[in-house]
Design an enzyme around this catalytic site. Structure first.
Site, PDB file in Angstrom:
ATOM      1  N   HIS A  70       0.679   2.423   9.189  1.00  0.00           N
ATOM      2  CA  HIS A  70       2.085   2.125   9.451  1.00  0.00           C
ATOM      3  C   HIS A  70       2.987   3.311   9.140  1.00  0.00           C
ATOM      4  CE1 HIS A  70       3.065   1.599   5.141  1.00  0.00           C
ATOM      5  NE2 HIS A  70       1.919   0.939   5.036  1.00  0.00           N
ATOM      6  N   CYS A  86      -2.858   0.887   2.188  1.00  0.00           N
ATOM      7  CA  CYS A  86      -2.613   1.161   3.601  1.00  0.00           C
ATOM      8  C   CYS A  86      -2.522   2.669   3.858  1.00  0.00           C
ATOM      9  CB  CYS A  86      -1.322   0.494   4.060  1.00  0.00           C
ATOM     10  SG  CYS A  86      -1.459  -1.287   4.196  1.00  0.00           S
TER      11      CYS A  86
END
Length: 111
Positions: A70, A86
């Site tokens: 992301h 992440c």
């Protein structure tokens, strides 16, 4: 075309390949020591534009639940071990990457 993503946690680098041909290379942020980025083979399972919060302009979910690639609202974090596992990218980079990959793209994450 066999597009796939190679993520090196130790180098904090994401590479986009077409078979064995390197197409793009991006700097990334990865998980902290206590919340490491998981290694293994995964796939991109969804894309969400403008997810809000710390995810920047785009979220691409991985087949490992709760993990993804992301953007970020903190560009100074790129190149560091700061996430909850992440893979963070600059917003412009994750937007470009998203335009080059589809749902089902393989993602290989290693140390």
């Amino acid at each position: 075309m066999t597009i796939w993503i190679d993520v090196s946690v130790s180098k904090r680098q994401l590479k986009l390949y077409d078979a064995s041909v390197l197409l793009k290379m991006y700097p990334i942020a990865v998980g902290k020591v206590l919340t490491p980025t998981p290694t293994g083979n995964y796939m991109i399972v969804n894309k969400e534009y403008n997810p809000g919060g710390p995810f920047g302009v785009l979220w691409m979910g991985l087949s490992k639940p709760h993990y993804g690639i992301h953007g970020t609202n903190d560009p100074s974090s790129i190149g560091k071990e700061v996430s909850l596992g992440c893979i963070r990218m600059f917003n412009d980079d994750v937007t470009e990457l998203s335009s080059l990959v589809t749902i089902g793209t393989n993602v290989y994450i290693h140390r």
